[in-house]
Design a protein around this motif. Structure first.
Motif, PDB file in Angstrom:
ATOM      1  N   THR A  72       0.780  -1.208  -0.089  1.00  0.00           N
ATOM      2  CA  THR A  72       0.060   0.266   0.063  1.00  0.00           C
ATOM      3  C   THR A  72       0.791   1.220  -0.021  1.00  0.00           C
ATOM      4  OG1 THR A  72      -0.207   0.149   2.380  1.00  0.00           O
ATOM      5  CG2 THR A  72      -1.738  -1.045   1.047  1.00  0.00           C
ATOM      6  N   VAL A  73       0.437   2.317  -0.523  1.00  0.00           N
ATOM      7  CA  VAL A  73       0.932   3.593  -0.578  1.00  0.00           C
ATOM      8  C   VAL A  73      -0.074   4.720  -0.478  1.00  0.00           C
ATOM      9  CG1 VAL A  73       2.148   5.346  -2.069  1.00  0.00           C
ATOM     10  CG2 VAL A  73       3.002   2.866  -2.436  1.00  0.00           C
ATOM     11  N   SER A  74       0.614   5.439   0.689  1.00  0.00           N
ATOM     12  CA  SER A  74      -0.335   6.718   0.797  1.00  0.00           C
ATOM     13  C   SER A  74       0.409   7.961   0.492  1.00  0.00           C
ATOM     14  CB  SER A  74      -0.560   6.662   2.514  1.00  0.00           C
ATOM     15  OG  SER A  74      -1.752   5.614   2.775  1.00  0.00           O
ATOM     16  N   PHE A  75      -0.064   8.761  -0.107  1.00  0.00           N
ATOM     17  CA  PHE A  75       0.721   9.881  -0.967  1.00  0.00           C
ATOM     18  C   PHE A  75      -0.118  11.037  -0.923  1.00  0.00           C
ATOM     19  CE2 PHE A  75       1.744  12.052  -4.656  1.00  0.00           C
ATOM     20  CZ  PHE A  75       3.130  12.485  -4.503  1.00  0.00           C
ATOM     21  N   ARG A  76       0.485  12.099  -0.481  1.00  0.00           N
ATOM     22  CA  ARG A  76       0.009  13.567  -0.201  1.00  0.00           C
ATOM     23  C   ARG A  76       0.816  14.639  -0.903  1.00  0.00           C
ATOM     24  NH1 ARG A  76      -3.453  16.108   4.660  1.00  0.00           N
ATOM     25  NH2 ARG A  76      -4.304  17.877   3.548  1.00  0.00           N
ATOM     26  N   PHE A  77       0.369  15.421  -1.576  1.00  0.00           N
ATOM     27  CA  PHE A  77       1.226  16.302  -2.367  1.00  0.00           C
ATOM     28  C   PHE A  77       0.471  17.577  -2.168  1.00  0.00           C
ATOM     29  CE2 PHE A  77       2.994  18.583  -5.963  1.00  0.00           C
ATOM     30  CZ  PHE A  77       4.330  18.391  -6.198  1.00  0.00           C
ATOM     31  N   VAL A  78       0.931  18.806  -1.422  1.00  0.00           N
ATOM     32  CA  VAL A  78       0.463  20.043  -1.062  1.00  0.00           C
ATOM     33  C   VAL A  78       1.318  21.025  -1.525  1.00  0.00           C
ATOM     34  CG1 VAL A  78      -0.728  21.458   0.532  1.00  0.00           C
ATOM     35  CG2 VAL A  78      -0.850  18.839   1.008  1.00  0.00           C
ATOM     36  N   THR A  79       0.791  21.954  -2.450  1.00  0.00           N
ATOM     37  CA  THR A  79       1.335  22.991  -2.922  1.00  0.00           C
ATOM     38  C   THR A  79       0.755  24.386  -2.574  1.00  0.00           C
ATOM     39  OG1 THR A  79       0.703  22.742  -5.283  1.00  0.00           O
ATOM     40  CG2 THR A  79       3.021  21.866  -4.344  1.00  0.00           C
ATOM     41  N   GLN A  80       1.396  25.467  -2.284  1.00  0.00           N
ATOM     42  CA  GLN A  80       0.866  26.827  -2.685  1.00  0.00           C
ATOM     43  C   GLN A  80       1.450  27.321  -4.040  1.00  0.00           C
ATOM     44  OE1 GLN A  80       1.232  28.835   0.907  1.00  0.00           O
ATOM     45  NE2 GLN A  80      -0.601  28.261   1.838  1.00  0.00           N
ATOM     46  N   VAL A  81       0.695  27.802  -4.847  1.00  0.00           N
ATOM     47  CA  VAL A  81       1.111  28.328  -6.107  1.00  0.00           C
ATOM     48  C   VAL A  81       0.775  29.904  -6.208  1.00  0.00           C
ATOM     49  CG1 VAL A  81       1.025  28.188  -8.656  1.00  0.00           C
ATOM     50  CG2 VAL A  81       0.787  26.099  -7.071  1.00  0.00           C
ATOM     51  N   ASP A  82       1.681  30.667  -6.561  1.00  0.00           N
ATOM     52  CA  ASP A  82       1.699  32.018  -6.499  1.00  0.00           C
ATOM     53  C   ASP A  82       1.705  32.534  -8.203  1.00  0.00           C
ATOM     54  OD1 ASP A  82       1.508  34.879  -6.752  1.00  0.00           O
ATOM     55  OD2 ASP A  82       3.146  35.188  -5.179  1.00  0.00           O
ATOM     56  N   ASN A  83       0.409  32.883  -8.554  1.00  0.00           N
ATOM     57  CA  ASN A  83       0.264  33.193 -10.145  1.00  0.00           C
ATOM     58  C   ASN A  83       0.554  34.679 -10.447  1.00  0.00           C
ATOM     59  OD1 ASN A  83      -1.820  34.614  -9.519  1.00  0.00           O
ATOM     60  ND2 ASN A  83      -3.113  32.984 -10.203  1.00  0.00           N
ATOM     61  N   GLY A  84       1.191  35.457  -9.456  1.00  0.00           N
ATOM     62  CA  GLY A  84       1.425  36.979  -9.594  1.00  0.00           C
ATOM     63  C   GLY A  84       0.048  37.579  -9.338  1.00  0.00           C
ATOM     64  N   GLU A  85      -1.128  37.063  -9.096  1.00  0.00           N
ATOM     65  CA  GLU A  85      -2.358  37.861  -8.702  1.00  0.00           C
ATOM     66  C   GLU A  85      -2.783  37.443  -7.505  1.00  0.00           C
ATOM     67  OE1 GLU A  85      -4.900  37.466 -12.140  1.00  0.00           O
ATOM     68  OE2 GLU A  85      -3.484  38.832 -13.538  1.00  0.00           O
ATOM     69  N   GLY A  86      -2.358  36.147  -7.178  1.00  0.00           N
ATOM     70  CA  GLY A  86      -3.039  35.366  -5.760  1.00  0.00           C
ATOM     71  C   GLY A  86      -2.447  34.064  -5.714  1.00  0.00           C
ATOM     72  N   VAL A  87      -2.721  33.215  -4.584  1.00  0.00           N
ATOM     73  CA  VAL A  87      -2.173  32.150  -4.327  1.00  0.00           C
ATOM     74  C   VAL A  87      -3.368  31.146  -3.973  1.00  0.00           C
ATOM     75  CG1 VAL A  87      -0.794  30.941  -2.413  1.00  0.00           C
ATOM     76  CG2 VAL A  87      -0.207  33.491  -2.823  1.00  0.00           C
ATOM     77  N   ARG A  88      -3.012  30.172  -4.727  1.00  0.00           N
ATOM     78  CA  ARG A  88      -3.759  28.845  -4.701  1.00  0.00           C
ATOM     79  C   ARG A  88      -3.098  27.811  -3.998  1.00  0.00           C
ATOM     80  NH1 ARG A  88      -3.529  27.884  -9.860  1.00  0.00           N
ATOM     81  NH2 ARG A  88      -2.639  25.845  -9.638  1.00  0.00           N
ATOM     82  N   LEU A  89      -4.270  26.995  -3.128  1.00  0.00           N
ATOM     83  CA  LEU A  89      -3.684  25.974  -2.602  1.00  0.00           C
ATOM     84  C   LEU A  89      -4.084  24.542  -3.280  1.00  0.00           C
ATOM     85  CD1 LEU A  89      -2.405  24.743  -0.009  1.00  0.00           C
ATOM     86  CD2 LEU A  89      -4.862  24.769   1.179  1.00  0.00           C
ATOM     87  N   SER A  90      -3.241  23.935  -3.606  1.00  0.00           N
ATOM     88  CA  SER A  90      -3.472  22.605  -4.198  1.00  0.00           C
ATOM     89  C   SER A  90      -3.095  21.400  -3.237  1.00  0.00           C
ATOM     90  CB  SER A  90      -2.656  22.442  -5.557  1.00  0.00           C
ATOM     91  OG  SER A  90      -3.179  21.112  -6.280  1.00  0.00           O
ATOM     92  N   ASP A  91      -4.247  20.393  -3.279  1.00  0.00           N
ATOM     93  CA  ASP A  91      -4.111  19.339  -2.280  1.00  0.00           C
ATOM     94  C   ASP A  91      -4.401  18.002  -3.069  1.00  0.00           C
ATOM     95  OD1 ASP A  91      -3.748  17.488  -0.227  1.00  0.00           O
ATOM     96  OD2 ASP A  91      -4.957  18.453   1.140  1.00  0.00           O
ATOM     97  N   GLN A  92      -3.173  17.131  -3.473  1.00  0.00           N
ATOM     98  CA  GLN A  92      -3.486  16.066  -4.000  1.00  0.00           C
ATOM     99  C   GLN A  92      -3.146  14.612  -2.902  1.00  0.00           C
ATOM    100  OE1 GLN A  92      -1.637  15.532  -7.821  1.00  0.00           O
ATOM    101  NE2 GLN A  92      -2.308  13.104  -7.917  1.00  0.00           N
TER     102      GLN A  92
END
Length: 275
Positions: A72-92
């Motif tokens: 079994t594999v449990s995997f989490r990938f969380v990033t904060q991305v700044d596009n120059g106009e705002g920050v988006r939180l991505s959580d996989q």
């Protein structure tokens, strides 16, 4: 958009598992050790076309299992991305189960943006004599028949096996349930010579008992299964691979942007023997 293959590579950096008395023993005998690894992520490079001004995050990868019970594999990938106009939180968030003996694979991936569920992919697959048969239950129920390919753990078993034999390059089709879970990918793997860590390798100290163990530098490029000629890979991963399946010093190249992943914490679990 990030795809989960980094640790699958690492991820499926799960080859031979047996009873372990410690990571040092695993490192010298080539047995996979169940473990939990934490990587800090940061943006290494980005083109103007990417629309990314800044990016950082964390990746947590946990591997458990045995040859008799499956992996079994449990995997989490969380990033904060700044596009120059705002920050988006991505959580996989991804969980998989792979039965090497029965050649079965189950997968579930949920992707959240700013804590709202964007996408869910759920299904199972079986590798039979006529290829990979996929039974998807989300985002919609359907069945897919694909060409023959390896599942992630079996693929990484092949990587380590070839590395131990001194082979430096090979190609393989794989299925890992990524994206919509309805296609295989072609991979090309390049394996460098086994290398001992240098004295100025600060990240090696985070590898616990593996701090002084040798590793192979590995690069895996992933291509669309329908690619032909000199097509560019969808993305490319480079990492240092220990004989027991632990990885560190990750570079994830998505073409328009590149992420680096540095191992910051490693917990090694005891492997239960099969009886």
């Amino acid at each position: 958009m990030f795809r989960r293959r980094p640790i699958v590579a690492i991820l499926a950096l799960a080859p031979f598992v047996s009873a372990l008395t410690g990571a040092a023993g695993a490192a010298t005998t080539g047995l996979l050790v169940p473990h939990r690894a934490v990587y800090d992520l940061e943006l290494k490079d980005a083109s103007e076309r990417s629309g990314i001004a800044g990016m950082y995050g964390r990746m947590v990868y946990e591997f458990n299992g045995s040859p008799c019970e499956g992996y079994t594999v449990s995997f989490r990938f969380v990033t904060q991305v700044d596009n120059g106009e705002g920050v988006r939180l991505s959580d996989q968030q991804t969980t998989t189960y792979e039965d090497l003996k029965g050649r079965n694979f189950r997968f579930l991936t949920r992707t959240f943006t700013d804590e709202a569920l964007d996408k869910e992919v759920r299904g199972s697959a079986h590798d039979g004599p006529d290829g990979v048969k996929v039974d998807l239950s989300a985002p919609e129920k359907r069945e897919v028949s694909l060409a023959d390919g390896l599942f992630p753990t079996a693929h990484m078993m092949a990587v380590i096996d070839r590395a131990k034999k001194g082979e430096r390059f090979f190609e393989q089709r794989i299925f890992d349930g990524s994206d919509a879970g309805d296609k295989t990918l072609l991979t090309t793997t390049t394996i460098g010579a086994r290398t001992a860590p240098k004295g100025d390798d600060a990240e090696a100290s985070k590898a616990d008992e593996l701090a002084t163990a040798a590793y192979w530098p590995v690069t895996i490029a992933y291509f669309d299964d329908k690619s032909s000629g000199d097509s560019l890979p969808i993305y490319r991963m480079t990492f240092k691979l220990y004989e027991n399946g632990v990885t560190r010093d990750l570079t994830m190249d998505y073409g328009d942007f590149v992420l680096s992943g540095r191992l910051t914490d490693l917990e090694l679990f005891k492997q239960e023997s099969c009886e």
